[in-house]
Design a protein around this motif. Structure first.
Motif, PDB file in Angstrom:
ATOM      1  N   VAL A 235       0.889  -1.159   0.000  1.00 55.38           N
ATOM      2  CA  VAL A 235       0.000   0.000   0.000  1.00 55.38           C
ATOM      3  C   VAL A 235       0.926   1.207   0.000  1.00 55.38           C
ATOM      4  O   VAL A 235       1.738   1.391   0.911  1.00 55.38           O
ATOM      5  N   LEU A 236       0.829   1.997  -1.066  1.00 56.18           N
ATOM      6  CA  LEU A 236       1.717   3.130  -1.270  1.00 56.18           C
ATOM      7  C   LEU A 236       0.928   4.421  -1.215  1.00 56.18           C
ATOM      8  O   LEU A 236      -0.204   4.490  -1.707  1.00 56.18           O
ATOM      9  N   CYS A 237       1.542   5.431  -0.621  1.00 58.21           N
ATOM     10  CA  CYS A 237       0.903   6.741  -0.524  1.00 58.21           C
ATOM     11  C   CYS A 237       1.814   7.767  -1.187  1.00 58.21           C
ATOM     12  O   CYS A 237       3.034   7.708  -1.046  1.00 58.21           O
ATOM     13  N   SER A 238       1.214   8.694  -1.868  1.00 61.87           N
ATOM     14  CA  SER A 238       1.951   9.750  -2.535  1.00 61.87           C
ATOM     15  C   SER A 238       2.572  10.679  -1.495  1.00 61.87           C
ATOM     16  O   SER A 238       1.914  11.075  -0.532  1.00 61.87           O
ATOM     17  N   LEU A 239       3.836  11.058  -1.676  1.00 64.12           N
ATOM     18  CA  LEU A 239       4.474  12.001  -0.762  1.00 64.12           C
ATOM     19  C   LEU A 239       3.841  13.380  -0.876  1.00 64.12           C
ATOM     20  O   LEU A 239       3.760  14.115   0.101  1.00 64.12           O
ATOM     21  N   SER A 240       3.365  13.735  -2.070  1.00 65.46           N
ATOM     22  CA  SER A 240       2.756  15.053  -2.265  1.00 65.46           C
ATOM     23  C   SER A 240       1.319  15.108  -1.751  1.00 65.46           C
ATOM     24  O   SER A 240       0.800  16.183  -1.481  1.00 65.46           O
TER      25      SER A 240
ATOM     26  N   THR B 201       8.823   8.911  -5.166  1.00 66.47           N
ATOM     27  CA  THR B 201       7.725   9.843  -4.880  1.00 66.47           C
ATOM     28  C   THR B 201       6.618   9.197  -4.060  1.00 66.47           C
ATOM     29  O   THR B 201       5.600   9.829  -3.792  1.00 66.47           O
ATOM     30  N   GLU B 202       6.826   7.932  -3.663  1.00 64.28           N
ATOM     31  CA  GLU B 202       5.803   7.235  -2.891  1.00 64.28           C
ATOM     32  C   GLU B 202       6.369   6.752  -1.557  1.00 64.28           C
ATOM     33  O   GLU B 202       7.554   6.473  -1.435  1.00 64.28           O
ATOM     34  N   ARG B 203       5.485   6.668  -0.569  1.00 69.96           N
ATOM     35  CA  ARG B 203       5.842   6.184   0.759  1.00 69.96           C
ATOM     36  C   ARG B 203       5.156   4.838   0.975  1.00 69.96           C
ATOM     37  O   ARG B 203       3.974   4.673   0.683  1.00 69.96           O
ATOM     38  N   LEU B 204       5.898   3.907   1.506  1.00 65.43           N
ATOM     39  CA  LEU B 204       5.344   2.591   1.820  1.00 65.43           C
ATOM     40  C   LEU B 204       4.568   2.682   3.126  1.00 65.43           C
ATOM     41  O   LEU B 204       5.126   3.013   4.170  1.00 65.43           O
ATOM     42  N   ALA B 205       3.265   2.425   3.073  1.00 67.81           N
ATOM     43  CA  ALA B 205       2.434   2.450   4.270  1.00 67.81           C
ATOM     44  C   ALA B 205       2.442   1.068   4.937  1.00 67.81           C
ATOM     45  O   ALA B 205       2.592   0.959   6.148  1.00 67.81           O
ATOM     46  N   VAL B 206       2.264   0.027   4.131  1.00 65.83           N
ATOM     47  CA  VAL B 206       2.207  -1.342   4.644  1.00 65.83           C
ATOM     48  C   VAL B 206       2.371  -2.294   3.464  1.00 65.83           C
ATOM     49  O   VAL B 206       2.182  -1.909   2.317  1.00 65.83           O
ATOM     50  N   TRP B 207       2.742  -3.527   3.740  1.00 66.03           N
ATOM     51  CA  TRP B 207       2.762  -4.543   2.696  1.00 66.03           C
ATOM     52  C   TRP B 207       2.225  -5.841   3.260  1.00 66.03           C
ATOM     53  O   TRP B 207       2.137  -6.021   4.464  1.00 66.03           O
ATOM     54  N   ARG B 208       1.838  -6.707   2.350  1.00 70.63           N
ATOM     55  CA  ARG B 208       1.366  -8.027   2.773  1.00 70.63           C
ATOM     56  C   ARG B 208       1.825  -9.055   1.747  1.00 70.63           C
ATOM     57  O   ARG B 208       2.134  -8.723   0.605  1.00 70.63           O
ATOM     58  N   CYS B 209       1.831 -10.278   2.184  1.00 72.51           N
ATOM     59  CA  CYS B 209       2.200 -11.408   1.341  1.00 72.51           C
ATOM     60  C   CYS B 209       0.931 -12.194   1.025  1.00 72.51           C
ATOM     61  O   CYS B 209       0.153 -12.482   1.928  1.00 72.51           O
ATOM     62  N   VAL B 210       0.743 -12.515  -0.232  1.00 74.75           N
ATOM     63  CA  VAL B 210      -0.440 -13.251  -0.645  1.00 74.75           C
ATOM     64  C   VAL B 210       0.011 -14.521  -1.357  1.00 74.75           C
ATOM     65  O   VAL B 210       0.846 -14.458  -2.261  1.00 74.75           O
ATOM     66  N   ILE B 211      -0.554 -15.625  -0.958  1.00 73.27           N
ATOM     67  CA  ILE B 211      -0.242 -16.905  -1.584  1.00 73.27           C
ATOM     68  C   ILE B 211      -1.352 -17.244  -2.576  1.00 73.27           C
ATOM     69  O   ILE B 211      -2.527 -17.107  -2.267  1.00 73.27           O
TER      70      ILE B 211
ATOM     71  N   CYS C 138      -3.638   7.007  -1.420  1.00 70.90           N
ATOM     72  CA  CYS C 138      -2.943   5.724  -1.327  1.00 70.90           C
ATOM     73  C   CYS C 138      -3.563   4.718  -2.290  1.00 70.90           C
ATOM     74  O   CYS C 138      -4.737   4.819  -2.646  1.00 70.90           O
ATOM     75  N   HIS C 139      -2.755   3.744  -2.688  1.00 66.84           N
ATOM     76  CA  HIS C 139      -3.240   2.689  -3.576  1.00 66.84           C
ATOM     77  C   HIS C 139      -2.440   1.420  -3.331  1.00 66.84           C
ATOM     78  O   HIS C 139      -1.338   1.460  -2.792  1.00 66.84           O
ATOM     79  N   GLU C 140      -3.035   0.298  -3.720  1.00 67.41           N
ATOM     80  CA  GLU C 140      -2.344  -0.990  -3.634  1.00 67.41           C
ATOM     81  C   GLU C 140      -1.593  -1.235  -4.926  1.00 67.41           C
ATOM     82  O   GLU C 140      -2.062  -0.881  -6.012  1.00 67.41           O
TER      83      GLU C 140
END
Length: 69
Positions: A7-12, A51-61, A17-19
């Motif tokens: 999940v990435l969020c724009s620094l500006s 230009t993007e900030r990492l908010a969170v990540w997940r692993c999907v099988i 945010c978007h996945e």
């Protein structure tokens, strides 16, 4: 297949945010353990997108596209 989804969020615009699928095990050596520990592929991808900030990540099988409601 293991996917790393961030999940990435724009620094500006921090509320914008978007996945994004960062990578899958089809394209990189991704194990569930490396994904949960913060896979090197995630750091590399972030370096390429300053230009993007990492908010969170997940692993999907598996082949699942997105989440269920």
């Amino acid at each position: 297949m293991i996917k790393i989804i961030a999940v990435l969020c724009s620094l500006s615009s921090p509320v914008s945010c978007h996945e994004q699928t960062v990578t899958t095990s089809d394209f990189a050596d991704v194990s569930m353990q490396s994904c949960l520990m913060g896979a090197p592929q995630l750091a590399e991808w972030m370096n390429q997108h300053p230009t993007e900030r990492l908010a969170v990540w997940r692993c999907v099988i598996g082949q699942k596209e997105g989440r269920g409601a």
